[in-house]
Design a protein around this motif. Structure first.
Motif, PDB file in Angstrom:
ATOM      1  N   GLU A  85      28.374  60.419 -57.660  1.00  0.00           N
ATOM      2  CA  GLU A  85      28.913  59.665 -58.731  1.00  0.00           C
ATOM      3  C   GLU A  85      27.859  59.877 -60.128  1.00  0.00           C
ATOM      4  N   PRO A  86      28.641  60.349 -61.358  1.00  0.00           N
ATOM      5  CA  PRO A  86      27.832  60.958 -62.457  1.00  0.00           C
ATOM      6  C   PRO A  86      27.086  59.829 -63.139  1.00  0.00           C
ATOM      7  N   LEU A  87      26.089  60.009 -63.889  1.00  0.00           N
ATOM      8  CA  LEU A  87      24.903  59.337 -64.442  1.00  0.00           C
ATOM      9  C   LEU A  87      24.787  59.759 -66.079  1.00  0.00           C
ATOM     10  N   LEU A  88      25.020  58.992 -66.767  1.00  0.00           N
ATOM     11  CA  LEU A  88      24.637  58.973 -68.354  1.00  0.00           C
ATOM     12  C   LEU A  88      23.169  58.992 -68.366  1.00  0.00           C
ATOM     13  N   PRO A 279      37.967  56.093 -61.622  1.00  0.00           N
ATOM     14  CA  PRO A 279      37.489  55.198 -62.589  1.00  0.00           C
ATOM     15  C   PRO A 279      36.278  54.382 -61.705  1.00  0.00           C
ATOM     16  N   GLU A 280      36.341  54.477 -60.753  1.00  0.00           N
ATOM     17  CA  GLU A 280      35.253  53.448 -59.755  1.00  0.00           C
ATOM     18  C   GLU A 280      34.092  54.127 -59.780  1.00  0.00           C
ATOM     19  N   LYS A 281      33.881  55.509 -60.140  1.00  0.00           N
ATOM     20  CA  LYS A 281      32.542  56.425 -60.323  1.00  0.00           C
ATOM     21  C   LYS A 281      32.178  56.507 -61.873  1.00  0.00           C
ATOM     22  N   HIS A 282      32.881  55.719 -62.775  1.00  0.00           N
ATOM     23  CA  HIS A 282      32.643  55.786 -64.217  1.00  0.00           C
ATOM     24  C   HIS A 282      31.526  54.712 -64.540  1.00  0.00           C
ATOM     25  N   SER A 283      31.114  53.876 -63.779  1.00  0.00           N
ATOM     26  CA  SER A 283      30.459  52.583 -64.010  1.00  0.00           C
ATOM     27  C   SER A 283      28.906  53.016 -64.742  1.00  0.00           C
TER      28      SER A 283
END
Length: 293
Positions: A85-88, A279-283
């Motif tokens: 899951e990517p993180l900003l 999209p569930e991994k874009h939170s």
């Protein structure tokens, strides 16, 4: 709930999240682990705790190990390819070279090849430099066993980790050139940027279309990227940002986040392209996630 317990948890929260995230590759699961850690922490008699940081890391590690085994079973039934899951992340993460490498998409995928215990030991020792005795308590092993596990995990990761350190400026330069080549359909420039054995992975989670299997080889990947861009239409825009401590591309369609694209760069060439479309991994792309060691 005591003020002392709350203060200690808040003081170490970013560290605990980073430990859990590196063990799991999932921000949502890392947040759940922190909640479980908190529930156990408030029941502890603080007068018996000599080192609050070590105690909290131990609770977090044990909870993450349990969650990691559950996550492994979930991945077996995951639709398509699974990516972390990517993180900003904030620019200061990139300045800590070791932390940035440890949370990169490329390294998280390498860590996926370890057993749960190997992953925990590697993260706690190599990233957070915890003493073997503390790690032993966290994973319920003897210090001698932990040393052997650490040696095995270190050798395993060393043969698979990105080769050589790439500065944020170098990464940005390669990313910008990659962006321009894809956007303009410049096949030759794109081929010059891609390593011969480059691999492209895509994660749609069964919700959005994505690559059903890895695509290997510079020519196949380059043509796929250019064709994909040409079919997106004018309502799509690319932005560059910092994801997991490294420059990355964010694709938006009609202003909405569509894809997070991270690159693995070895010796100046792109060896891995990781596109997260689920999209569930874009939170955790809406605001910066604080990480620390």
């Amino acid at each position: 709930m005591t003020t002392a317990a709350t203060d200690a948890f808040v003081a170490h929260r970013n560290l605990l999240f980073t430990v859990a995230y590196e063990m799991l590759g999932s921000a949502a699961d890392a947040e759940d682990v922190l909640q479980e850690t908190w529930l156990r922490w408030v029941g502890v008699d603080l007068d018996t705790v000599l080192d609050q940081r070590a105690y909290l890391v131990r609770i977090t590690t044990r909870q993450a190990l349990g969650r990691l085994r559950t996550l492994g079973r979930r991945k077996e039934s995951y639709v398509g390819q699974w990516l972390p899951e990517p993180l900003l992340t904030a620019p200061d993460v990139a300045e800590d070279v070791e932390l940035a490498e440890s949370v990169s998409m490329a390294m998280l995928l390498v860590l996926e090849t370890l057993t749960p215990t190997e992953r925990a030991v590697f993260v706690l020792r190599e990233v957070f430099d915890l003493p073997y005795e503390e790690i032993a308590e966290a994973v319920d092993k003897t210090p001698a066993a932990v040393r052997q596990i650490a040696h095995r995990a270190r050798a395993h990761v060393a043969s698979r980790r990105p080769r050589g350190t790439v500065s944020p400026a170098q990464s940005r330069e390669v990313l910008d050139a990659f962006h321009r080549a894809v956007e303009t359909g410049d096949l030759q420039t794109l081929l010059d940027l891609l390593a011969p054995d480059v691999v492209a992975l895509g994660d749609g989670g069964g919700i959005r279309s994505a690559l059903p299997k890895p695509i290997n080889g510079a020519d196949k990947v380059a043509r796929l990227l250019i064709k994909g861009w040409q079919t997106l239409g004018p309502e799509v825009a690319f932005d560059t940002t910092v994801v997991n401590g490294h420059p990355a591309l964010v694709v938006r369609r009609l202003g909405e986040l569509d894809t997070v694209m991270a690159l693995r760069i070895d010796d100046g060439l792109i060896t891995g392209i990781y596109s997260v479309r689920n999209p569930e991994k874009h939170s955790h792309m809406a605001e910066v996630t604080a990480l620390s060691r």
